[in-house]
Write a protein that holds these residues in place. Structure first.
Motif, mmCIF file in Angstrom:
data_model
loop_
_atom_site.group_PDB
_atom_site.id
_atom_site.type_symbol
_atom_site.label_atom_id
_atom_site.label_comp_id
_atom_site.label_asym_id
_atom_site.label_seq_id
_atom_site.Cartn_x
_atom_site.Cartn_y
_atom_site.Cartn_z
ATOM 1 N N PHE A 111 0.819 -1.087 0.011
ATOM 2 C CA PHE A 111 -0.244 0.060 -0.060
ATOM 3 C C PHE A 111 1.021 1.208 -0.104
ATOM 4 O O PHE A 111 1.880 1.475 0.789
ATOM 5 N N ARG A 112 0.683 2.252 -0.703
ATOM 6 C CA ARG A 112 1.326 3.547 -0.883
ATOM 7 C C ARG A 112 0.733 4.402 -0.183
ATOM 8 O O ARG A 112 -0.257 4.785 -0.420
ATOM 9 N N ALA B 200 -2.962 6.223 11.709
ATOM 10 C CA ALA B 200 -3.659 5.083 12.265
ATOM 11 C C ALA B 200 -3.436 3.902 11.017
ATOM 12 O O ALA B 200 -3.402 2.639 11.726
ATOM 13 N N ILE B 201 -2.812 4.157 9.951
ATOM 14 C CA ILE B 201 -2.587 3.191 9.142
ATOM 15 C C ILE B 201 -1.410 2.494 9.263
ATOM 16 O O ILE B 201 -1.200 1.396 9.523
ATOM 17 N N LEU B 202 -0.496 3.069 9.647
ATOM 18 C CA LEU B 202 0.848 2.852 10.178
ATOM 19 C C LEU B 202 0.629 1.959 11.356
ATOM 20 O O LEU B 202 1.551 0.858 11.853
ATOM 21 N N SER B 203 -0.218 2.615 12.392
ATOM 22 C CA SER B 203 -0.367 1.667 13.595
ATOM 23 C C SER B 203 -0.912 0.472 13.369
ATOM 24 O O SER B 203 -0.848 -0.675 14.082
ATOM 25 N N ALA B 204 -1.959 0.399 12.363
ATOM 26 C CA ALA B 204 -2.401 -0.747 12.156
ATOM 27 C C ALA B 204 -1.525 -1.857 11.483
ATOM 28 O O ALA B 204 -1.702 -3.103 11.668
ATOM 29 N N TYR B 205 -0.750 -1.387 10.728
ATOM 30 C CA TYR B 205 0.129 -2.252 9.895
ATOM 31 C C TYR B 205 1.304 -2.674 11.048
ATOM 32 O O TYR B 205 1.677 -3.855 10.977
ATOM 33 N N LYS B 206 1.658 -1.993 12.079
ATOM 34 C CA LYS B 206 2.549 -2.315 12.936
ATOM 35 C C LYS B 206 1.856 -3.514 13.938
ATOM 36 O O LYS B 206 2.583 -4.630 14.099
ATOM 37 N N ALA B 207 0.640 -3.387 14.091
ATOM 38 C CA ALA B 207 -0.032 -4.528 14.881
ATOM 39 C C ALA B 207 -0.041 -5.731 13.999
ATOM 40 O O ALA B 207 -0.125 -6.991 14.443
ATOM 41 N N PRO C 75 4.052 -13.769 11.473
ATOM 42 C CA PRO C 75 5.671 -14.220 11.470
ATOM 43 C C PRO C 75 6.364 -13.708 10.120
ATOM 44 O O PRO C 75 7.254 -13.000 10.560
ATOM 45 N N VAL C 76 5.734 -13.939 8.893
ATOM 46 C CA VAL C 76 6.391 -13.360 7.527
ATOM 47 C C VAL C 76 5.385 -12.659 6.862
ATOM 48 O O VAL C 76 4.315 -13.086 6.347
ATOM 49 N N PRO C 77 5.168 -11.126 7.068
ATOM 50 C CA PRO C 77 4.327 -10.427 6.558
ATOM 51 C C PRO C 77 4.269 -10.426 5.046
ATOM 52 O O PRO C 77 5.184 -10.577 4.343
ATOM 53 N N GLN C 78 3.026 -10.406 4.593
ATOM 54 C CA GLN C 78 2.754 -10.465 3.096
ATOM 55 C C GLN C 78 2.017 -9.220 2.584
ATOM 56 O O GLN C 78 1.642 -9.420 1.334
ATOM 57 N N ILE C 79 2.179 -8.275 3.317
ATOM 58 C CA ILE C 79 1.586 -7.008 3.054
ATOM 59 C C ILE C 79 2.808 -6.085 3.325
ATOM 60 O O ILE C 79 3.438 -6.257 4.471
ATOM 61 N N GLY C 80 3.084 -4.953 2.418
ATOM 62 C CA GLY C 80 4.064 -4.078 2.858
ATOM 63 C C GLY C 80 3.700 -2.610 2.511
ATOM 64 O O GLY C 80 2.504 -2.365 2.385
ATOM 65 N N LEU C 81 4.467 -1.625 2.967
ATOM 66 C CA LEU C 81 4.087 -0.163 2.867
ATOM 67 C C LEU C 81 5.301 0.331 1.899
ATOM 68 O O LEU C 81 6.537 0.297 1.867
ATOM 69 N N ILE C 82 4.781 1.387 1.179
ATOM 70 C CA ILE C 82 5.554 2.124 0.248
ATOM 71 C C ILE C 82 5.086 3.460 0.797
ATOM 72 O O ILE C 82 4.136 4.186 0.450
ATOM 73 N N SER D 109 7.245 0.214 -7.276
ATOM 74 C CA SER D 109 7.081 -0.895 -6.248
ATOM 75 C C SER D 109 7.894 -1.170 -5.195
ATOM 76 O O SER D 109 9.043 -0.421 -5.156
ATOM 77 N N TYR D 110 7.688 -2.286 -4.391
ATOM 78 C CA TYR D 110 8.472 -2.591 -3.462
ATOM 79 C C TYR D 110 10.052 -2.933 -3.738
ATOM 80 O O TYR D 110 10.824 -2.736 -3.055
#
Length: 698
Positions: free
Chosen positions: A364-365, A377-384, A390-397, A430-431
């Motif tokens: 998600f960009r 809020a998005i960053l906090s949700a992503y942190k949670a 264990p191995v996240p399959q969602i990333g942040l740009i 992209s990532y």
């Protein structure tokens, strides 16, 4: 004479024999009816069935045939070949019924053999009498042979079949004979069209033996087998021969050859458009027809979770989503609720699409500089989400072109310390660091990035002549780009026909989308400094820039000729270790200098966090990275390598400093994870404190 105790009375024995003989005759009378054999076959293959199900499958569909079906079923029940489970009202085949069915099959096969005719076991599960005209039809239809040549080849194949006196033929055996005759007569191209693609029996058995190495259970097993077939088809029939040979020899590397013509590598979508406009999937994905209308926060999260799952199936490497901030802004009044439900949506989204060694990443960009409350809020949700995964399959740009990294560096540093996937950029990338090619009429775009060029190989074969080296690079790129253009047409055609329904719906069946062809360069430093013999000084750096400029010029020129957008990148590739291995075998291991990571040739630029204290905008590595990035028209991956024991405050400072020096970079940090229970902790070394497992991953 008295009969010994336990002996059988001859009269009784005779009665038993008569009874048994009568039973056998009755069973043979049951076998005399093809309808009853069919009923046994159906129950043997389908399992327990109700009366109506069995009747329908056996072909007794009209009311007039009900009595006939009941008669046959009673016969089977009386001889205990079929049993009825009265509580479930379902019919099953008995062990005796299975024995009778097996005997019927053996009798059928023996009768075929005794008839003296030749029969073929076909690939569509039937036995047919051998017919040479079918060979002629296949040669003309599948191989495009002229009729006269097809008749000549068939005659020779037929003579060989009769000569071998093979009683039982198979479709694959006949095809092998046909291909052998074609090769003997010098018709290799026809043979390639008619080749049966698949796997040797030994390889299939090996896969079944080593299922512990297969992910996603039976689905993963099927995918691996299918990928082998499509990969073989690509290298045998789809790619031009010179390009296929370049891949096999190690001049270039094609990632994921099994899905080359099926799926794009990276797709850029706008999440807000996908949600607001809705997507008509026409039941292509497990009966899902449409993403639901958004009225509440719960609706939004359900839709978002579904979008993550569905879009990840349509790209082999990454899906990049814009518009998440705008989507969430309507629900920003209750930030804690938004954070909680967004974290849950991330966690429950199924991103198990795994076309490579790693699952497809959904990124998600996030744009800095506006709606700070929603961004937090998005960053906090992503942190949670990262904490519980264990191995996240969602990333942040994180796009910091309109804001400061320092505004979010605290929480992002925490995210990175626990294994989050984050890239900072001032462009739409992209990532993996590849720039998005924007379309005129659509917010969706596609990158085809599965082709990497082995620059050290070109250098080895250039006799230390830099001009010849660049000429060889240009010559190699032209046919490779032509093959990429064919790939684009294949994927576009399959998408229009419904293979990738989300992509088709969002781009109006590829009429509103931009597709970029991506050529990746690896091993540039090894090629220039270690093989061509230049020093890492001003002259050597100028040669590096000339090589990159040559690649960009060739890409742009060839792109105009083909009518395609072509970009050149320097980013990671799964081919680097393969390149260094093949070159080591060909030129000697001592001739091949490994990259900093020791796993293959260099990819992009690596900046160590420990180097940052002595760096400014004029530092040699920073100048090199920024100039290289400026010449490249497709993106440069700059990796910020953090120490394994780096603290959150140290990560925060490194992010802010690097953001001041380069536009795009990706922090990387080894985070120990228990391979057994998924526990994550930077102090995890020899044994997991949670489950005591010694299986620790980084």
């Amino acid at each position: 004479m008295e009969i010994a105790t336990g002996a059988i009375d001859p009269k009784k024995a005779g009665g038993i024999l008569q009874s048994t003989s009568k039973r056998v005759r009755m069973i043979f009378s049951v076998m005399a009816s093809p309808n009853r054999i069919d009923i046994l076959r159906i129950l043997n293959s389908k399992g327990p069935l109700t009366y109506s199900e069995l009747k329908s499958l056996a072909g007794f569909k009209s009311k007039k045939e009900s009595g006939k079906f009941a008669y046959h079923l009673r016969k089977l029940l009386r001889q205990s070949l079929v049993a009825l489970n009265k509580s479930e009202r379902r019919y099953t085949i008995t062990n005796l019924g299975k024995l009778v069915l097996s005997l019927a099959r053996q009798i059928e096969e023996r009768s075929i053999i005794e008839s003296g005719k030749m029969y073929v076991r076909t690939s569509h599960e039937s036995i047919e009498e051998f017919n040479s005209h079918k060979i002629i039809q296949s040669l003309v239809r599948e191989g495009s042979l002229p009729l006269e040549l097809a008749q000549k080849i068939t005659e020779e194949v037929e003579n060989r079949i009769y000569k071998y006196q093979t009683t039982y033929l198979t479709g694959s055996l006949i095809r092998e004979m046909v291909n052998s005759v074609l090769l003997e007569h010098g018709h290799e191209e026809y043979r390639n069209k008619l080749a049966r693609l698949g796997m040797p029996v030994f390889n299939v058995q090996e896969m079944l033996t080593n299922v512990d190495n297969i992910d996603n259970g039976a689905q993963g097993l099927f995918f691996k087998a299918g990928q082998t077939v499509f990969s073989e088809n690509l290298l045998l029939n789809t790619l031009p021969k010179d390009v296929a040979d370049s891949h096999l020899s190690g001049d270039i590397h094609i990632s994921n050859p099994g899905i080359w013509s099926l799926l794009p590598d990276t797709i850029f979508f706008n999440a807000k458009e996908l949600v607001d406009d809705g997507i008509d999937l026409k039941g292509k994905y497990l009966g899902v027809t449409r993403i639901p209308t958004i009225k509440t926060l719960d609706n939004l999260m359900a839709s978002l979770s579904m979008i993550i799952s569905l879009t990840s199936k349509e790209a082999s490497k990454e899906v990049v989503m814009d518009g998440l901030v705008q989507l969430c802004s309507k629900h920003a009044k209750n930030a804690s609720e938004l954070e909680e439900k967004l974290a849950s949506a991330f966690a429950t989204a199924s991103t198990t699409s795994k076309y490579t060694k790693e699952s497809t990443l959904v990124s998600f960009r996030i744009e800095l500089g506006a709606e700070a409350k929603v961004v937090q809020a998005i960053l906090s949700a992503y942190k949670a989400y990262v904490k519980m995964t264990p191995v996240p399959q969602i990333g942040l740009i994180i796009d910091h072109s309109g804001g400061k990294i320092s505004d979010v560096s605290d929480i992002v540093a925490e995210i990175i310390s626990i294994g989050g996937k984050v890239l900072f950029s001032k462009d739409e990338t992209s990532y993996s660091g590849i720039i998005r090619i924007k379309g005129k009429n659509s917010t969706s775009s596609i990158n085809l990035q599965s082709l990497t060029i082995n620059l050290p190989r070109l250098a080895f074969e250039s006799n230390k002549d830099e001009t010849y080296f660049r000429a060889r690079l240009a010559l190699l790129m032209k046919p490779a780009l032509a093959a990429m253009s064919l790939r684009k047409k294949d994927i576009s055609d399959l998408t229009r026909r419904g293979l990738n329904p989300v992509l088709a719906a969002n781009t109006q069946y590829m009429q509103r989308s931009s597709v970029g062809l991506v050529v990746n360069l690896v091993g540039l430093k090894e090629a220039i400094f270690s093989i061509l013999g230049y020093h890492n000084d001003k002259e050597g750096q100028e040669i590096i820039y000339k090589v990159i400029q040559t690649a960009v010029d060739v890409a742009e020129k060839k792109g105009k000729e083909m009518g395609d957008s072509v970009i050149v990148t320097m980013t990671e590739s799964d081919g680097t270790s393969r390149f260094s291995m093949l070159d080591g075998e060909k030129y000697g291991k001592m001739s091949v200098q490994k990259s900093l990571d020791g796993e293959g040739y260099s990819e992009g630029v690596v900046i160590g966090a420990s180097e940052l204290d002595s760096m400014n905008a004029k530092a040699e590595k920073i100048v090199e990275a920024n100039k290289t990035s400026k010449i490249l028209n497709g993106g440069l991956l700059v990796r910020l390598k953090l120490e394994k024991d780096a603290k959150v405050e140290e990560i925060k400072k490194a992010l802010e400093k690097t953001g001041d020096l380069v536009g795009t970079f990706r922090p990387s940090k080894d985070v120990p994870i228990c391979g057994n229970c998924g526990f994550k902790d930077e102090k995890l070394f020899d044994k997991c404190p949670n489950c005591k497992s010694p299986y620790i991953l980084n």
